[in-house]
Scaffold this motif. Structure first.
Motif, PDB file in Angstrom:
ATOM      1  N   TYR A 704       0.875  -1.081   0.083  1.00 13.31           N
ATOM      2  CA  TYR A 704       0.152   0.078  -0.196  1.00 13.31           C
ATOM      3  C   TYR A 704       0.772   1.059  -0.042  1.00 13.31           C
ATOM      4  O   TYR A 704       2.069   1.153   0.314  1.00 13.31           O
ATOM      5  CB  TYR A 704      -0.926   0.046   1.302  1.00 13.31           C
ATOM      6  CG  TYR A 704      -1.945  -1.091   1.181  1.00 13.31           C
ATOM      7  CD1 TYR A 704      -3.184  -0.749   0.565  1.00 13.31           C
ATOM      8  CD2 TYR A 704      -1.704  -2.135   1.887  1.00 13.31           C
ATOM      9  CE1 TYR A 704      -4.149  -2.061   0.804  1.00 13.31           C
ATOM     10  CE2 TYR A 704      -2.502  -3.398   2.004  1.00 13.31           C
ATOM     11  CZ  TYR A 704      -3.918  -2.967   1.172  1.00 13.31           C
ATOM     12  OH  TYR A 704      -4.807  -3.972   1.322  1.00 13.31           O
ATOM     13  N   ILE A 705       0.339   2.197  -0.491  1.00 12.54           N
ATOM     14  CA  ILE A 705       0.917   3.715  -0.294  1.00 12.54           C
ATOM     15  C   ILE A 705       0.931   3.961   1.318  1.00 12.54           C
ATOM     16  O   ILE A 705      -0.025   3.906   1.974  1.00 12.54           O
ATOM     17  CB  ILE A 705       0.156   4.677  -1.020  1.00 12.54           C
ATOM     18  CG1 ILE A 705       0.204   4.465  -2.665  1.00 12.54           C
ATOM     19  CG2 ILE A 705       0.817   5.975  -0.697  1.00 12.54           C
ATOM     20  CD1 ILE A 705      -0.824   5.401  -3.423  1.00 12.54           C
ATOM     21  N   ARG A 711      -3.635   0.525  -2.540  1.00 10.71           N
ATOM     22  CA  ARG A 711      -2.600  -0.155  -3.324  1.00 10.71           C
ATOM     23  C   ARG A 711      -1.691   0.794  -4.191  1.00 10.71           C
ATOM     24  O   ARG A 711      -2.232   1.758  -4.711  1.00 10.71           O
ATOM     25  CB  ARG A 711      -3.166  -1.306  -4.108  1.00 10.71           C
ATOM     26  CG  ARG A 711      -3.871  -2.313  -3.402  1.00 10.71           C
ATOM     27  CD  ARG A 711      -2.838  -3.407  -2.752  1.00 10.71           C
ATOM     28  NE  ARG A 711      -3.275  -4.546  -2.368  1.00 10.71           N
ATOM     29  CZ  ARG A 711      -3.729  -5.594  -2.673  1.00 10.71           C
ATOM     30  NH1 ARG A 711      -3.859  -5.821  -3.957  1.00 10.71           N
ATOM     31  NH2 ARG A 711      -4.291  -6.615  -2.146  1.00 10.71           N
ATOM     32  N   ILE A 712      -0.452   0.419  -4.285  1.00 16.15           N
ATOM     33  CA  ILE A 712       0.549   1.155  -5.092  1.00 16.15           C
ATOM     34  C   ILE A 712       0.230   1.093  -6.452  1.00 16.15           C
ATOM     35  O   ILE A 712       0.695   1.925  -7.149  1.00 16.15           O
ATOM     36  CB  ILE A 712       1.893   0.782  -4.733  1.00 16.15           C
ATOM     37  CG1 ILE A 712       2.267  -0.812  -5.270  1.00 16.15           C
ATOM     38  CG2 ILE A 712       2.296   0.946  -3.248  1.00 16.15           C
ATOM     39  CD1 ILE A 712       3.790  -0.887  -5.272  1.00 16.15           C
ATOM     40  N   THR A 713      -0.317  -0.248  -7.040  1.00 11.04           N
ATOM     41  CA  THR A 713      -0.734  -0.445  -8.380  1.00 11.04           C
ATOM     42  C   THR A 713      -2.155   0.006  -8.547  1.00 11.04           C
ATOM     43  O   THR A 713      -3.071  -0.039  -7.501  1.00 11.04           O
ATOM     44  CB  THR A 713      -0.487  -1.976  -8.527  1.00 11.04           C
ATOM     45  OG1 THR A 713      -1.400  -2.448  -7.752  1.00 11.04           O
ATOM     46  CG2 THR A 713       0.848  -2.396  -8.606  1.00 11.04           C
ATOM     47  N   THR A 719       3.290   1.550 -12.398  1.00  4.14           N
ATOM     48  CA  THR A 719       3.782   1.663 -10.990  1.00  4.14           C
ATOM     49  C   THR A 719       5.276   1.402 -11.069  1.00  4.14           C
ATOM     50  O   THR A 719       5.711   0.292 -11.483  1.00  4.14           O
ATOM     51  CB  THR A 719       3.325   1.196 -10.077  1.00  4.14           C
ATOM     52  OG1 THR A 719       1.668   1.453  -9.774  1.00  4.14           O
ATOM     53  CG2 THR A 719       3.940   1.538  -8.610  1.00  4.14           C
ATOM     54  N   VAL A 721       8.672   1.218  -8.470  1.00  2.00           N
ATOM     55  CA  VAL A 721       9.189   1.069  -7.463  1.00  2.00           C
ATOM     56  C   VAL A 721      10.757   1.395  -7.392  1.00  2.00           C
ATOM     57  O   VAL A 721      11.235   0.345  -8.183  1.00  2.00           O
ATOM     58  CB  VAL A 721       8.725   0.104  -6.696  1.00  2.00           C
ATOM     59  CG1 VAL A 721       9.249   0.051  -5.236  1.00  2.00           C
ATOM     60  CG2 VAL A 721       7.177  -0.058  -6.273  1.00  2.00           C
ATOM     61  N   VAL A 753       6.173   3.984  -0.178  1.00  3.36           N
ATOM     62  CA  VAL A 753       5.620   2.769   0.041  1.00  3.36           C
ATOM     63  C   VAL A 753       5.818   2.337   1.543  1.00  3.36           C
ATOM     64  O   VAL A 753       6.768   2.547   2.107  1.00  3.36           O
ATOM     65  CB  VAL A 753       6.317   1.516  -0.863  1.00  3.36           C
ATOM     66  CG1 VAL A 753       5.860   0.311  -0.902  1.00  3.36           C
ATOM     67  CG2 VAL A 753       6.468   2.121  -2.506  1.00  3.36           C
ATOM     68  N   LYS A 763      10.220   3.728  -2.641  1.00  3.33           N
ATOM     69  CA  LYS A 763       9.354   4.853  -3.058  1.00  3.33           C
ATOM     70  C   LYS A 763       8.854   4.440  -4.464  1.00  3.33           C
ATOM     71  O   LYS A 763       9.115   3.604  -5.005  1.00  3.33           O
ATOM     72  CB  LYS A 763      10.378   6.173  -3.177  1.00  3.33           C
ATOM     73  CG  LYS A 763      10.746   6.657  -1.672  1.00  3.33           C
ATOM     74  CD  LYS A 763      11.526   7.960  -2.066  1.00  3.33           C
ATOM     75  CE  LYS A 763      12.305   8.526  -0.618  1.00  3.33           C
ATOM     76  NZ  LYS A 763      13.061   7.517  -0.105  1.00  3.33           N
ATOM     77  N   GLY A 764       7.649   5.369  -4.657  1.00  3.13           N
ATOM     78  CA  GLY A 764       7.209   4.918  -6.012  1.00  3.13           C
ATOM     79  C   GLY A 764       6.745   6.105  -6.864  1.00  3.13           C
ATOM     80  O   GLY A 764       6.411   7.316  -6.514  1.00  3.13           O
ATOM     81  N   ARG A 766       3.972   6.869 -10.173  1.00  2.63           N
ATOM     82  CA  ARG A 766       2.723   6.126 -10.992  1.00  2.63           C
ATOM     83  C   ARG A 766       2.302   7.149 -12.064  1.00  2.63           C
ATOM     84  O   ARG A 766       2.266   8.245 -11.760  1.00  2.63           O
ATOM     85  CB  ARG A 766       1.712   5.867  -9.906  1.00  2.63           C
ATOM     86  CG  ARG A 766       0.513   5.057 -10.518  1.00  2.63           C
ATOM     87  CD  ARG A 766      -0.139   4.225  -9.571  1.00  2.63           C
ATOM     88  NE  ARG A 766      -1.002   5.252  -8.800  1.00  2.63           N
ATOM     89  CZ  ARG A 766      -1.737   5.169  -7.498  1.00  2.63           C
ATOM     90  NH1 ARG A 766      -1.841   3.659  -6.813  1.00  2.63           N
ATOM     91  NH2 ARG A 766      -2.351   5.866  -6.743  1.00  2.63           N
TER      92      ARG A 766
END
Length: 779
Positions: A704-705, A711-713, A719, A721, A753, A763-764, A766
Motif C-alpha cells: 500500500y501507499i 494499493r501502489i498499483t 507503477t 518502485v 511505499v 518509493k514509487g 505512478r
C-alpha cells in the motif's frame, strides 16, 4: 530416326561418315576368304554410288533414303540374331542423332509414344560443350581424362512406368580432325583447362565453335538399369532435408518405386510406430499427402485394435514382411475380414507391409499397394532388400529429428535455457564429454553469472482472486438453485421425507454462499452433491415432468469437475486470452531488446504476465559491457509495458469476462549474482545479500501507499518502485520522453511505499498510459 544436329552448341562440325568401316571392307575384299570377300565387294560396289558415305554426310535425309544399305553395311556390328535382345543404334557421341535401331530398341521407342523426345538426363548445354572438348583432348592431344560419368536415357514404357537406361558409347569409328580455325594448345593451356572445368568461357575460347570436325559414327548401346538408377535416386531424395518433404518430393518417391517394381499404379505409404504408447502414427501430420495404408484417414491408432490382429505378430512382434497378394482370397480366412475390408475401401487388391527395424527396435512400417491382385507378391517383395537399408537410416534420422524437436519444444515451453546463457551450458556439456575418466565421476560445475543487473516487471490481473471467488460462488449458487428446483419437482410425485431433508440441506448451503467464501466451501459442497444428491435424481427413476429438468441439469455439469462451470469458464477464458496476448507482445519485443545487448530473459504466466531480465558483462563476455545498455533496456521495459497496457485496453471489449490490469516495474541498481539451481532446473538469485531483491519482488505488488489503504498499483497505470534518488531521476527522464511521444499522460504521482516485513525506504512513481495514443493499433 532421331536427329537434332543443332540442339547444342559444339566445337564440332559433325560429319556422319562410314569411312573407317569402308576401309575395313576394302581389306576384307582383298582377303582369301571367298564368301567374305564377295560380300564385301558387293557392298563396296553399292557404296561407290554414294561418295558421301566416305567423305561425310551433311544431309541427314540421305541416311533415311538408304536405310537398307546402311543396315547391310553395319551387319557385322548389329548381328541379326541379337536384334531382339540388344538395345543398340548408330549415334553421334553426345548428340541426339540415332538410327539403325535394333528391334528391341525400336519397340522401346514405339512404346514410349510418338511424342516422346529422347534426351540425355541432366545434360545441360555447358556440360555438353565441355565433354566435346574433353573428347578432343583425349583423342587428339592424347590426354587421359576420365570424364565418363554415367549417362542415362529416361524412357517410359507402354504403361507409363519410367525406365532408366545406362548409355555406353563405342567411338572406334570416329575421327577428330582440326580445322584451320582450331587453336593449337600447349600443355600449359591444357593444364589450365583441366583446373577450370566450370569455366565455360575458357573452354569456348580454346575450342571455338565449329573449329574441329567430328567425322565418323559411334555405336550407342543401352542397358536397362532401372532398378539401380531408381535406388540411387531414392538415396538422393532420402538425403534431402526433412522439411523438403513436400508434395513434389512425394510424387518423386512414388515414381521411383513404380520404376523399381514396374507397377504403374503402385502406391507407397508409411506408418510410424510409437513403442512407448504402442500406437501407429501418421508421419508429418501437417501434410496429408503421405499415405498410410494402416491408418487410412486416421491420424493414429492403437496397435492392439482387432483390425490389426491379422498382421500384428508378423510385423510388430516378429519384424517380418507381411504380404497380401490377393485381398479377396485373404479375406476368406477367419480373422482377416476386418483388415480386408479396410484395404478394399482404399481400392487395394495386393499389398506389402515391411517393418523398418534398426537393431531390434521397430521404427515404422513401409507400405506398398496396388489395385491389381498379385501385382505385389512374395517374388517381387525381395526387391525390398535393396531399399530397406536406406529407409532404416532415414527413419532413424526422422525419429532423432523428431526427438530433437520435442526436446526443443519442452525446453522452450517448460524448462527453457535462454539463448543468451546457452553458451555456458554448452561449454560445461563439452567438458563432460571430453572427460577422460568415467562420465559418472564427472562433477558438473555450477552455472553462475556474477555482477548482473536485474530488471523485474509484471502486468497483473487486478483483483483476480476476488474475481475467481465470485465466479465460483455464482456457479455454486446456480447449481444449488437448479438442484432445489429438481427436488421440488420430485417431492410433488413422491411422499419421501428424505427429499425434504435434502432440500433443507441444499438451502442451508445456498444461504452459506451469501457469506464470504471459505477455502474449503467448494470441495465440501462438491462431495455432498456427488454423494447425496446425484444418486437420488437419476432420470430413469424420475417422473416424466422431472426428466427434462434432470437431463438439462446433467448437460450443464462439467465432465471433469462434476460441477457447474459457466461463470468460471468465462473468467478462465478471459484470463487465458489476456495472458496469451500479452505474453506474445512481450516475446516479440524481446527479440528487438536482445539487439541492445544480450541478456537473460524469462517470463511467467500466472494471473497476468511477469518477467525477469538480467544484463551484465558475464552474460556475454565477448562483448564490452557499458551501463548505457542497462539504461536502454530499462527504457525498453517501460515502453513495452505501456504497449502491453494499450493492447489490453484495445482487447477488453472482446473478452468474455471484464478484466482490468495493473503494471509494475521494480528498479534495483545494485548488481547481483544468479545461479542455476540444478534441482529446480531454473535460475535464482545467489547469496543472502541478493535474496533481498527476491523478497521485495514477492511482496511489492500487494503493498500500500504509506499511510493509506490504497494499493501502489492501479488499473491503466504503470507503477515504478525504486530506492535511490538517482533511480527516480532516471525514470522521470524516461517518463518525460514517453509523455513527449504521447504514450504516457502528463500527470505523475509520487509516493512512499509502506514498510514491508524487513524492508523500508521504498518509493514509487505512478503514471497513466494514454489509451488514445495516436500510433497505437488495434490488437
Amino acid at each position: 530416326m532421331k536427329r537434332k544436329l543443332e540442339q547444342y552448341e559444339t566445337p564440332f562440325i559433325t560429319q556422319i561418315s562410314f569411312h573407317k568401316l569402308i576401309e575395313s571392307l576394302e581389306r576384307i575384299a582383298q582377303s582369301n576368304v571367298d564368301y567374305r570377300a564377295n560380300y564385301a565387294k558387293a557392298l563396296l560396289k553399292e557404296i561407290e554410288k554414294l561418295p558421301q558415305f566416305r567423305s561425310g554426310i551433311k544431309d541427314l535425309s540421305l541416311i533415311e533414303e538408304h536405310q537398307d544399305l546402311i543396315k547391310n553395311l553395319l551387319a557385322d556390328l548389329f548381328p541379326t540374331a541379337l536384334t531382339h535382345n540388344e538395345i543398340k543404334a548408330v549415334a553421334v557421341p553426345f548428340h541426339n542423332i540415332t538410327f539403325n535401331y535394333t528391334e528391341r530398341f525400336k519397340k522401346i521407342l514405339d512404346d514410349a509414344g510418338v511424342d516422346f523426345d529422347m534426351n540425355i538426363r541432366d545434360f545441360e548445354d555447358d556440360l555438353f560443350y565441355i565433354m566435346n572438348c574433353c573428347l578432343i583432348l583425349n583423342d587428339y592431344y592424347k590426354q587421359n581424362l576420365d570424364f565418363n560419368n554415367p549417362l542415362f536415357y529416361d524412357i517410359p514404357d507402354r504403361n507409363g512406368v519410367m525406365k532408366h537406361y545406362r548409355i555406353l558409347y563405342n567411338a572406334d569409328f570416329v575421327e577428330i580432325i582440326p580445322t584451320a580455325d582450331a587453336i593449337p594448345l600447349t600443355q600449359e593451356d591444357i593444364d589450365r583447362l583441366i583446373d577450370n572445368f566450370d569455366n565455360i568461357a575458357l573452354w569456348k575460347e580454346k575450342f571455338p565453335m565449329g573449329s574441329w570436325i567430328l567425322k565418323g559414327f559411334g555405336i550407342v548401346q543401352l542397358f536397362d538399369a532401372t532398378t539401380e538408377s531408381s535406388v540411387s535416386t531414392l538415396k538422393t531424395n532420402l538425403l534431402k532435408a526433412a522439411d523438403n518433404h513436400d508434395e513434389q518430393l512425394e510424387e518423386d518417391f512414388q515414381s521411383i518405386f513404380r520404376s523399381i517394381f514396374r507397377i504403374p499404379d503402385l502406391k507407397i505409404g508409411l506408418t510410424i510406430f510409437d513403442p512407448e504408447e504402442q500406437k501407429f502414427i501418421r508421419p508429418n501430420t501437417s501434410k496429408k499427402n503421405l499415405q498410410s495404408l494402416i491408418l487410412d484417414e486416421a491420424e493414429e491408432a492403437e496397435c492392439g485394435k482387432k483390425l490389426y490382429d491379422c498382421f500384428f505378430k508378423c510385423v510388430i512382434k516378429d519384424h517380418q514382411v507381411f504380404i497380401i497378394s490377393n485381398v479377396n482370397h485373404f479375406a476368406e480366412k477367419k480373422g482377416n475380414e476386418l483388415f480386408a475390408i479396410h484395404l478394399s475401401s482404399q481400392n487395394i487388391q495386393s499389398c506389402i507391409m515391411a517393418p523398418i527395424v534398426k537393431g531390434n527396435e521397430l521404427l515404422g512400417v513401409f507400405e506398398l499397394a496396388s489395385e491389381k491382385p498379385r501385382a505385389l507378391n512374395s517374388i517381387n517383395a525381395n526387391k525390398l532388400d535393396l531399399i530397406l537399408p536406406y529407409l532404416v537410416d532415414t527413419m532413424s534420422r526422422y525419429r532423432m529429428d523428431l526427438q530433437n524437436q520435442i526436446e526443443a519444444i519442452i525446453q522452450k515451453e517448460y524448462t527453457s535455457i535462454h539463448s543468451s546463457v546457452y553458451w555456458k551450458f554448452r561449454k560445461e556439456a563439452q567438458k563432460y564429454l571430453r572427460n577422460s575418466g568415467e562420465p559418472k565421476e564427472y562433477v558438473f560445475k555450477e552455472i553462475v553469472f556474477k555482477e548482473v543487473y536485474p530488471l523485474f516487471g509484471e502486468i497483473d490481473i487486478k483483483g483476480s482472486s476476488e474475481h475467481r471467488n465470485q465466479t465460483v460462488k455464482l456457479d455454486l449458487q446456480r447449481q444449488l438453485d437448479t438442484l432445489i428446483e429438481i427436488i421440488e419437482s420430485l417431492k410433488s410425485n413422491a411422499n419421501l421425507m428424505i427429499l425434504e431433508q435434502r432440500k433443507f440441506e441444499l438451502e442451508s448451503f445456498r444461504r452459506e454462499l451469501d457469506l464470504p467464501l471459505k477455502a474449503d466451501t467448494e470441495q465440501i459442497m462438491q462431495r455432498y452433491i456427488e454423494s447425496e444428491i446425484h444418486p437420488i435424481i437419476h432420470p430413469q427413476n424420475a417422473p416424466e415432468e422431472s426428466k427434462a429438468l434432470i437431463k438439462k441439469y446433467f448437460e450443464k455439469i462439467d465432465e471433469k469437475t462434476g460441477m457447474f462451470y459457466h461463470a468460471r469458464k468465462k473468467f478462465d477464458n478471459a484470463l487465458s486470452k489476456v495472458n496469451k496476448k500479452l505474453a506474445a507482445v512481450l516475446d516479440e519485443k524481446q527479440v528487438e531488446a536482445q539487439q541492445i545487448f544480450p541478456h537473460y530473459y524469462e517470463r511467467f504466466k500466472t494471473d497476468g504476465v511477469e518477467h525477469n531480465l538480467y544484463i551484465g558483462a558475464s552474460i556475454d563476455p565477448n562483448k564490452p559491457f557499458d551501463k548505457i545498455y542497462l539504461n536502454n533496456l530499462r527504457l525498453w521495459q517501460l515502453q513495452t509495458l505501456c504497449e502491453m497496457e494499450l493492447v489490453h485496453h484495445q482487447m477488453k471489449a472482446e473478452l468474455p469476462y471484464h478484466l482490468e490490469v495493473t503494471s509494475l516495474i521494480l528498479v534495483f541498481s545494485s548488481p547481483i549474482s544468479i545461479r542455476f539451481r540444478m534441482d529446480e532446473k531454473r535460475f535464482d538469485v545467489d547469496g543472502t545479500y541478493n535474496a533481498r531483491y527476491e523478497v521485495v519482488k514477492k511482496r511489492i505488488d500487494k503493498a500500500y501507499i504509506k499511510g493509506t489503504q490504497e494499493r501502489i498499483t492501479e488499473k491503466e497505470k504503470i507503477t515504478i518502485v525504486y530506492s535511490h534518488t538517482q533511480e527516480k531521476k532516471e525514470y522521470l527522464d524516461y517518463i518525460k520522453y514517453l509523455q513527449f511521444k504521447e504514450i504516457l499522460e502528463p500527470e505523475v504521482e509520487q509516493f512512499e511505499v509502506e514498510e514491508l516485513q524487513g524492508i523500508s525506504g521504498l518509493k514509487g512513481i505512478r503514471v497513466k498510459v494514454a489509451h488514445q495514443h495516436p500510433t497505437s493499433e488495434p490488437a
